[in-house]
Design an enzyme around this catalytic site. Structure first.
Site, PDB file in Angstrom:
ATOM      1  N   GLY A  45       0.773  -1.240   0.000  1.00  0.00           N
ATOM      2  CA  GLY A  45       0.000   0.000   0.000  1.00  0.00           C
ATOM      3  C   GLY A  45       0.801   1.286   0.000  1.00  0.00           C
ATOM      4  N   ASP A  52       0.810   3.330   4.410  1.00  0.00           N
ATOM      5  CA  ASP A  52      -0.244   4.070   3.703  1.00  0.00           C
ATOM      6  C   ASP A  52      -1.281   4.631   4.665  1.00  0.00           C
ATOM      7  OD1 ASP A  52      -1.259   1.544   4.365  1.00  0.00           O
ATOM      8  OD2 ASP A  52      -1.952   1.061   2.356  1.00  0.00           O
ATOM      9  N   ASP A  93      -5.154   2.391  10.621  1.00  0.00           N
ATOM     10  CA  ASP A  93      -6.584   2.147  10.770  1.00  0.00           C
ATOM     11  C   ASP A  93      -6.847   1.676  12.206  1.00  0.00           C
ATOM     12  OD1 ASP A  93      -9.257   1.820   9.865  1.00  0.00           O
ATOM     13  OD2 ASP A  93      -8.892  -0.268   9.336  1.00  0.00           O
ATOM     14  N   THR A  94      -6.925   0.385  12.435  1.00  0.00           N
ATOM     15  CA  THR A  94      -7.085  -0.086  13.813  1.00  0.00           C
ATOM     16  C   THR A  94      -5.801   0.133  14.620  1.00  0.00           C
ATOM     17  OG1 THR A  94      -6.310  -2.321  13.337  1.00  0.00           O
ATOM     18  CG2 THR A  94      -8.671  -1.916  13.075  1.00  0.00           C
ATOM     19  N   GLY A  95      -4.680   0.231  13.925  1.00  0.00           N
ATOM     20  CA  GLY A  95      -3.389   0.410  14.582  1.00  0.00           C
ATOM     21  C   GLY A  95      -2.681  -0.909  14.850  1.00  0.00           C
ATOM     22  N   THR A 105      -1.562  -3.337  12.855  1.00  0.00           N
ATOM     23  CA  THR A 105      -0.396  -3.630  12.009  1.00  0.00           C
ATOM     24  C   THR A 105       0.848  -2.896  12.503  1.00  0.00           C
ATOM     25  OG1 THR A 105      -1.852  -3.894  10.101  1.00  0.00           O
ATOM     26  CG2 THR A 105       0.491  -3.621   9.647  1.00  0.00           C
ATOM     27  N   LEU A 106       0.727  -1.593  12.662  1.00  0.00           N
ATOM     28  CA  LEU A 106       1.914  -0.819  13.034  1.00  0.00           C
ATOM     29  C   LEU A 106       2.348  -1.040  14.475  1.00  0.00           C
ATOM     30  CD1 LEU A 106       1.363   2.405  10.972  1.00  0.00           C
ATOM     31  CD2 LEU A 106       3.308   0.842  10.822  1.00  0.00           C
ATOM     32  N   LYS A 141      -6.853   7.079  10.343  1.00  0.00           N
ATOM     33  CA  LYS A 141      -8.278   7.055  10.682  1.00  0.00           C
ATOM     34  C   LYS A 141      -8.391   6.864  12.185  1.00  0.00           C
ATOM     35  CE  LYS A 141      -9.729   4.031   7.235  1.00  0.00           C
ATOM     36  NZ  LYS A 141     -10.661   3.076   6.593  1.00  0.00           N
ATOM     37  N   ASP A 197      -5.715  -0.089  -1.850  1.00  0.00           N
ATOM     38  CA  ASP A 197      -6.521  -0.963  -2.707  1.00  0.00           C
ATOM     39  C   ASP A 197      -7.816  -1.405  -2.063  1.00  0.00           C
ATOM     40  OD1 ASP A 197      -5.214  -2.720  -0.758  1.00  0.00           O
ATOM     41  OD2 ASP A 197      -5.979  -4.359  -1.984  1.00  0.00           O
ATOM     42  N   ARG A 218      -5.127   0.744  -6.940  1.00  0.00           N
ATOM     43  CA  ARG A 218      -3.867   1.295  -6.417  1.00  0.00           C
ATOM     44  C   ARG A 218      -3.304   2.374  -7.328  1.00  0.00           C
ATOM     45  NH1 ARG A 218      -2.195  -1.953  -2.093  1.00  0.00           N
ATOM     46  NH2 ARG A 218      -2.494  -4.191  -2.305  1.00  0.00           N
TER      47      ARG A 218
HETATM   48  P1  IMP Z   1      -4.579  -1.641  10.703  1.00  0.00           P
HETATM   49  O1  IMP Z   1      -3.742  -2.754  11.185  1.00  0.00           O
HETATM   50  O2  IMP Z   1      -6.036  -1.868  10.981  1.00  0.00           O
HETATM   51  O3  IMP Z   1      -4.129  -0.273  11.178  1.00  0.00           O
HETATM   52  O4  IMP Z   1      -4.578  -1.710   9.143  1.00  0.00           O
HETATM   53  C1  IMP Z   1      -3.637  -1.163   8.365  1.00  0.00           C
HETATM   54  C2  IMP Z   1      -3.785  -1.724   6.972  1.00  0.00           C
HETATM   55  O5  IMP Z   1      -5.159  -1.942   6.607  1.00  0.00           O
HETATM   56  C3  IMP Z   1      -3.273  -0.729   5.986  1.00  0.00           C
HETATM   57  O6  IMP Z   1      -1.920  -0.926   5.742  1.00  0.00           O
HETATM   58  C4  IMP Z   1      -4.119  -0.995   4.776  1.00  0.00           C
HETATM   59  O7  IMP Z   1      -3.526  -1.986   3.991  1.00  0.00           O
HETATM   60  C5  IMP Z   1      -5.419  -1.523   5.309  1.00  0.00           C
HETATM   61  N1  IMP Z   1      -6.474  -0.488   5.321  1.00  0.00           N
HETATM   62  C6  IMP Z   1      -7.048   0.087   6.391  1.00  0.00           C
HETATM   63  N2  IMP Z   1      -7.961   0.998   6.046  1.00  0.00           N
HETATM   64  C7  IMP Z   1      -7.973   1.007   4.698  1.00  0.00           C
HETATM   65  C8  IMP Z   1      -8.720   1.766   3.732  1.00  0.00           C
HETATM   66  O8  IMP Z   1      -9.555   2.631   4.016  1.00  0.00           O
HETATM   67  N3  IMP Z   1      -8.436   1.483   2.432  1.00  0.00           N
HETATM   68  C9  IMP Z   1      -7.523   0.555   2.050  1.00  0.00           C
HETATM   69  N4  IMP Z   1      -6.804  -0.161   2.923  1.00  0.00           N
HETATM   70  C10 IMP Z   1      -7.022   0.061   4.234  1.00  0.00           C
HETATM   71 MG    MG Z   2      -1.100  -1.890   3.906  1.00  0.00          MG
END
Ligand code: IMP
Ligand code: MG
Length: 179
Positions: free
Chosen positions: A44, A100, A103-105, A107-108, A131, A159, A165
């Site tokens: 992403g 990119d 979101d939920t946080g 992953t990072l 977000k 995506d 993308r």
């Molecule tokens: P997290 O672990 O929920 O913070 O997710 C992070 C990953 O979810 C990002 O690297 C994106 O690949 C994917 N993601 C979260 N929100 C979106 C969105 O609105 N559009 C596309 N991908 C998203």
């Molecule tokens: Mg990603």
């Protein structure tokens, strides 16, 4: 490039360009005189990463990492793993992970925890989008491009099931009528 699933443009090319320049300037100022490794979280972040590093005016080394957590849909699965690791030994080095979107946080939070065990001199996160209303775990980016509302976005690297993308701007994806 656009179809009925794209509701509207949320962040234009011009806004992205402007904000990327600001972030690159801040990073250049913050790391001048230091050895900096920037790590692109694939896939992403690749478009943002490519634009960002070209605006950075200090020496920088680059690497890539692949984290898997998200499937082909729009909901996060709880567990994250590194499916392609970085090639650098980051011990004693300054590292910025480039993502990119936060979101939920999950992953990072997981990625930074894992990389922190390798004793980098410093470890920061730069994300194009954030977000905050979707957070499930406590996590804040150090360099954030845009805080956005709780909408599913695509384009500029992001995506939906590997599509969109290549859109040059960040667009809202119409979640009600999937094809
Ligand atoms: P997290 O672990 O929920 O913070 O997710 C992070 C990953 O979810 C990002 O690297 C994106 O690949 C994917 N993601 C979260 N929100 C979106 C969105 O609105 N559009 C596309 N991908 C998203
Ligand atoms: Mg990603």
């Amino acid at each position: 490039m656009y179809d009925k699933n794209i509701e509207k443009v949320l962040i234009s090319e011009e806004m992205i360009k402007q904000r990327t320049q600001e972030l690159a300037k801040k990073i250049s100022d913050d790391y001048r005189g230091k050895r900096l490794i920037m790590v692109c979280v694939l896939t992403g972040a690749m478009v943002f990463f490519a634009d960002l590093i070209r605006q950075i005016n200090i020496p920088v080394e680059v690497d890539t990492i692949v984290a898997s957590s998200y499937g082909a849909g729009m909901t996060t699965s709880g567990s994250v793993r590194i499916s392609k690791d970085i090639k650098y030994d980051i011990s004693g080095k300054h590292v910025i992970l480039v993502e990119d979107i936060i979101d939920t946080g999950v992953t990072l939070k997981t990625l930074t925890k894992m990389l922190a065990t390798r004793a980098p001199e410093s470890l920061k996160v730069c994300s194009l989008l954030d977000k905050p209303s979707r957070r499930k775990v406590d996590f804040e980016g150090d360099y954030v491009g845009f805080k956005i509302p709780d909408e599913f976005v695509v384009g500029y690297g992001l995506d939906y099931a590997e599509k969109y993308r290549n859109l040059p701007e960040v667009c809202v994806y119409r979640t009600q009528q999937e094809n």
